[in-house]
Design an enzyme around this catalytic site. Structure first.
Site, PDB file in Angstrom:
ATOM      1  N   TRP A 191      -9.179   8.100  -0.213  1.00  0.00           N
ATOM      2  CA  TRP A 191      -9.673   7.176   0.798  1.00  0.00           C
ATOM      3  C   TRP A 191     -11.021   6.577   0.377  1.00  0.00           C
ATOM      4  O   TRP A 191     -11.833   7.224  -0.268  1.00  0.00           O
ATOM      5  CB  TRP A 191      -9.816   7.899   2.140  1.00  0.00           C
ATOM      6  CG  TRP A 191      -8.502   8.429   2.623  1.00  0.00           C
ATOM      7  CD1 TRP A 191      -8.082   9.723   2.647  1.00  0.00           C
ATOM      8  CD2 TRP A 191      -7.415   7.644   3.146  1.00  0.00           C
ATOM      9  NE1 TRP A 191      -6.809   9.807   3.142  1.00  0.00           N
ATOM     10  CE2 TRP A 191      -6.372   8.555   3.459  1.00  0.00           C
ATOM     11  CE3 TRP A 191      -7.222   6.280   3.362  1.00  0.00           C
ATOM     12  CZ2 TRP A 191      -5.155   8.128   3.981  1.00  0.00           C
ATOM     13  CZ3 TRP A 191      -6.007   5.861   3.884  1.00  0.00           C
ATOM     14  CH2 TRP A 191      -4.999   6.774   4.189  1.00  0.00           C
ATOM     15  N   GLU A 240      -5.327  18.233   7.187  1.00  0.00           N
ATOM     16  CA  GLU A 240      -4.236  17.282   7.087  1.00  0.00           C
ATOM     17  C   GLU A 240      -3.169  17.823   6.139  1.00  0.00           C
ATOM     18  O   GLU A 240      -3.448  18.581   5.208  1.00  0.00           O
ATOM     19  CB  GLU A 240      -4.751  15.927   6.582  1.00  0.00           C
ATOM     20  CG  GLU A 240      -5.698  15.245   7.560  1.00  0.00           C
ATOM     21  CD  GLU A 240      -5.881  13.774   7.261  1.00  0.00           C
ATOM     22  OE1 GLU A 240      -5.610  12.961   8.156  1.00  0.00           O
ATOM     23  OE2 GLU A 240      -6.315  13.439   6.136  1.00  0.00           O
ATOM     24  N   PHE A 255       3.503   8.100  10.871  1.00  0.00           N
ATOM     25  CA  PHE A 255       2.579   8.833  10.002  1.00  0.00           C
ATOM     26  C   PHE A 255       3.321   9.915   9.221  1.00  0.00           C
ATOM     27  O   PHE A 255       4.529  10.069   9.343  1.00  0.00           O
ATOM     28  CB  PHE A 255       1.446   9.424  10.841  1.00  0.00           C
ATOM     29  CG  PHE A 255       0.288   8.472  11.084  1.00  0.00           C
ATOM     30  CD1 PHE A 255       0.459   7.104  11.036  1.00  0.00           C
ATOM     31  CD2 PHE A 255      -0.979   8.956  11.372  1.00  0.00           C
ATOM     32  CE1 PHE A 255      -0.599   6.235  11.259  1.00  0.00           C
ATOM     33  CE2 PHE A 255      -2.044   8.095  11.599  1.00  0.00           C
ATOM     34  CZ  PHE A 255      -1.869   6.738  11.540  1.00  0.00           C
ATOM     35  N   SER A 256       2.583  10.684   8.456  1.00  0.00           N
ATOM     36  CA  SER A 256       3.163  11.598   7.468  1.00  0.00           C
ATOM     37  C   SER A 256       4.039  12.682   8.080  1.00  0.00           C
ATOM     38  O   SER A 256       3.912  13.027   9.253  1.00  0.00           O
ATOM     39  CB  SER A 256       2.054  12.245   6.647  1.00  0.00           C
ATOM     40  OG  SER A 256       1.466  11.301   5.798  1.00  0.00           O
ATOM     41  N   ASP A 286       1.305  15.410  10.758  1.00  0.00           N
ATOM     42  CA  ASP A 286       1.811  15.782   9.432  1.00  0.00           C
ATOM     43  C   ASP A 286       2.694  17.033   9.454  1.00  0.00           C
ATOM     44  O   ASP A 286       2.407  18.024   8.778  1.00  0.00           O
ATOM     45  CB  ASP A 286       0.655  15.990   8.446  1.00  0.00           C
ATOM     46  CG  ASP A 286      -0.378  14.877   8.481  1.00  0.00           C
ATOM     47  OD1 ASP A 286      -0.009  13.745   8.836  1.00  0.00           O
ATOM     48  OD2 ASP A 286      -1.549  15.138   8.146  1.00  0.00           O
ATOM     49  N   TRP A 303       0.826  -1.214   0.000  1.00  0.00           N
ATOM     50  CA  TRP A 303       0.000   0.000   0.000  1.00  0.00           C
ATOM     51  C   TRP A 303       0.858   1.262   0.000  1.00  0.00           C
ATOM     52  O   TRP A 303       1.873   1.332   0.683  1.00  0.00           O
ATOM     53  CB  TRP A 303      -0.868  -0.004   1.247  1.00  0.00           C
ATOM     54  CG  TRP A 303      -1.550   1.290   1.576  1.00  0.00           C
ATOM     55  CD1 TRP A 303      -1.043   2.326   2.312  1.00  0.00           C
ATOM     56  CD2 TRP A 303      -2.863   1.685   1.198  1.00  0.00           C
ATOM     57  NE1 TRP A 303      -1.950   3.347   2.408  1.00  0.00           N
ATOM     58  CE2 TRP A 303      -3.090   2.976   1.738  1.00  0.00           C
ATOM     59  CE3 TRP A 303      -3.885   1.079   0.460  1.00  0.00           C
ATOM     60  CZ2 TRP A 303      -4.294   3.672   1.557  1.00  0.00           C
ATOM     61  CZ3 TRP A 303      -5.078   1.775   0.302  1.00  0.00           C
ATOM     62  CH2 TRP A 303      -5.276   3.040   0.836  1.00  0.00           C
ATOM     63  N   MET A 304       0.406   2.272  -0.754  1.00  0.00           N
ATOM     64  CA  MET A 304       1.022   3.600  -0.750  1.00  0.00           C
ATOM     65  C   MET A 304      -0.062   4.643  -0.541  1.00  0.00           C
ATOM     66  O   MET A 304      -1.117   4.590  -1.165  1.00  0.00           O
ATOM     67  CB  MET A 304       1.723   3.855  -2.088  1.00  0.00           C
ATOM     68  CG  MET A 304       2.126   5.314  -2.328  1.00  0.00           C
ATOM     69  SD  MET A 304       2.684   5.621  -4.036  1.00  0.00           S
ATOM     70  CE  MET A 304       4.391   5.076  -3.926  1.00  0.00           C
ATOM     71  N   ASN A 305       0.200   5.630   0.374  1.00  0.00           N
ATOM     72  CA  ASN A 305      -0.608   6.844   0.343  1.00  0.00           C
ATOM     73  C   ASN A 305       0.294   8.065   0.431  1.00  0.00           C
ATOM     74  O   ASN A 305       1.243   8.164  -0.355  1.00  0.00           O
ATOM     75  CB  ASN A 305      -1.779   6.826   1.337  1.00  0.00           C
ATOM     76  CG  ASN A 305      -1.437   6.736   2.802  1.00  0.00           C
ATOM     77  OD1 ASN A 305      -1.012   5.690   3.292  1.00  0.00           O
ATOM     78  ND2 ASN A 305      -1.651   7.804   3.552  1.00  0.00           N
ATOM     79  N   ASP A 306       0.067   9.027   1.310  1.00  0.00           N
ATOM     80  CA  ASP A 306       0.655  10.371   1.239  1.00  0.00           C
ATOM     81  C   ASP A 306       2.138  10.411   0.855  1.00  0.00           C
ATOM     82  O   ASP A 306       2.955   9.673   1.421  1.00  0.00           O
ATOM     83  CB  ASP A 306       0.560  11.056   2.611  1.00  0.00           C
ATOM     84  CG  ASP A 306      -0.833  11.099   3.168  1.00  0.00           C
ATOM     85  OD1 ASP A 306      -1.777  10.677   2.491  1.00  0.00           O
ATOM     86  OD2 ASP A 306      -0.979  11.558   4.317  1.00  0.00           O
TER      87      ASP A 306
END
Length: 490
Positions: free
Chosen positions: A297, A221, A107-108, A168, A40-43
């Site tokens: 999301w 965010e 987290f980011s 973040d 999985w990849m996000n920000d």
């Protein structure tokens, strides 16, 4: 790195190395977009230029194609186009970023160079701990192996103006001091909290640098505050309750002494479904470059069945055009991907016309329309079409309502939906569309980047035909340029 962090990072890297061969040739893999080797990849995180190379870190769960315990994946590039995957930079390993429940991790955050070392600032998150989110640092002498700071967390509680949602961090240097914004909320308003430091370790809270005007979300965010030519800009990704919405850019003035950003005009950064958590850097050429998570999301992600999910947009340069209008331009380096150029000039479209020379699943299309000398009020393109047109992605120009419409109703297995962006044809009645099409994505740049519409699409591999169409009259096409774009991964 500590023994435990080293073990957790090594465990993730061993797993990635074992699995990536199974993933790399699956049907939804992209050709020229940054994507994870597996999982999985996000920000985007820690987007930075260090020792002459661009580094991109990202939220990463190597063990599944769904969100989970967050690691920081890592890649580097000399040109922001050709990427090389590197070992996982951060893994959850300490009391402030680990837990027995899956809802934990690194987290980011962001990255900055100091004394030839690369510092990562990130949010340590564990739902079992109070406070749930704290700000932490890891650093590296080579930009690859990172050691978590012994004094972590460097900010161990949220201020009175914030809440447990406190995440973040984006850091930068100005006038020999380090500054940081952190996203938070209170009293139903999203906020950017402002910090100052002389050494990146000891941070002084300066107050709320900016907050929602009541219509910009109840949680902010991934805030990013930076100078842009003669003014400053603030980017953030708003939430409304549990719903994530399209990122906003606000232009204004920054007063460091008062720790206040005064808000001026604002706009959406992208009108598509699949754009979130963008982050910027300033590079050695002086360009302000932005990259975003090309997903959203709670979306359908057909690639999950192949054990990966998520990608990044193409990098965009943030600047102003000759009329002083803010634009997002695909970076110049993307032109190195071009091959097999095809050009068409000076023709009319009436009804639907099949154009086989424009076919493809990894292409760049640049089209100039002459609206002023046309009588069609709705015209555009059909892309990634199946032979029977049961599958297609439509881009419509509605000249009556001055809207660009991307219609995903028949686009394939991904999210359906219709996405609209406003446009103004230029003073001589011309309209430019520049499209970047990849295996499972479409990025539409309107009038050289005045608006952008980004979506993931999942058509069948054989659906690669293109039509132009005009309703209720003719549309004059001035120019069409089409290139195939080579893969950076094969």
């Amino acid at each position: 790195m500590t023994k435990n962090h080293r073990e957790q990072a090594m465990k993730a890297n061993v797993y990635i190395n074992q699995q990536q061969e199974k993933v790399k040739n699956t049907k939804y893999r992209l050709n020229y977009h940054m994507m994870p080797p597996v999982g999985w990849m996000n920000d985007p995180n820690g987007f930075v230029q260090y020792n002459g190379e661009y580094h991109l870190f990202y939220q990463h769960n190597p063990y599944a194609a769904q969100w989970g315990p967050m690691h920081w994946g890592h890649a580097k590039s000399r040109d922001l186009v050709n990427w090389e995957h590197l070992p996982v930079a951060l893994a959850p390993s300490e009391y402030y970023d680990n837990g027995t429940i899956d809802d934990h991790g690194c987290f980011s955050g962001s990255a900055i160079e100091k004394d030839s070392e690369l510092y990562l600032l990130y949010t340590g998150h564990s739902i079992e701990r109070n406070p749930m989110q704290v700000q932490c640092i890891a650093k590296s002498r080579d930009g690859i192996d990172f050691i978590k700071e012994n004094q972590n967390p460097v900010i161990d509680h949220f201020p009175k103006d914030g809440s447990k949602d406190f995440r973040d961090p984006k850091v930068w240097e100005y006038d020999n001091q380090y500054y940081m914004v952190v996203g938070s909320n209170k009293d139903g308003k999203g906020k950017a909290l402002f910090y100052q430091s002389s050494n990146l370790i000891e941070w002084e809270y300066r107050g709320v640098v900016a907050e929602s005007n009541g219509k910009q979300g109840d949680m902010w965010e991934c805030p990013d505050l930076f100078p842009l030519e003669e003014e400053h800009a603030l980017i953030f990704s708003p939430m409304y309750g549990e719903k994530n919405e399209k990122p906003i850019i606000i232009f204004g003035e920054m007063d460091y002494k008062k720790a206040k950003f005064s808000q001026g005009k604002s706009m959406l950064l992208d009108y598509g479904h699949d754009f979130y958590a963008p982050q910027t850097l300033i590079d050695e050429k002086g360009r302000r470059i932005m990259i975003g998570w090309m997903d959203m999301w709670f979306s359908k992600r057909p690639s999950e069945e192949d054990d990966w999910a998520g990608a990044m947009t193409i990098p965009r340069e943030l600047t102003y055009n000759q009329n002083g209008k803010f634009v997002q331009k695909p970076i110049e380096e993307l032109k190195t991907l071009r091959k097999n150029h095809h050009q068409m000039e000076g023709f009319d479209i009436d009804g639907v016309q099949r154009l086989p020379d424009l076919d493809g699943s990894a292409t760049e299309l640049c089209i100039d329309f002459d609206i002023a000398n046309s009588d069609s009020s709705v015209f555009g393109l059909q892309l990634r079409c199946s032979k029977d047109r049961s599958e297609k992605t439509m881009i419509k120009v509605d000249t009556i309502n001055e809207e660009i419409i991307v219609d995903l109703t028949s686009a394939g297995k991904g999210e359906s939906g219709i996405h609209k962006a406003p446009y103004r044809s230029n003073t001589n009645g011309k309209l430019n569309l520049r499209l970047f099409l990849d295996t499972t994505s479409l990025e539409v740049f309107v009038n050289h980047g005045e608006q952008v519409i980004t979506n993931r699409i999942y058509p069948h591999a054989s659906s690669n035909e293109v039509d132009l169409f005009a309703e209720g009259g003719k549309i004059k096409v001035l120019n069409v340029d089409k290139w195939s774009l080579r893969s950076v991964w094969k």
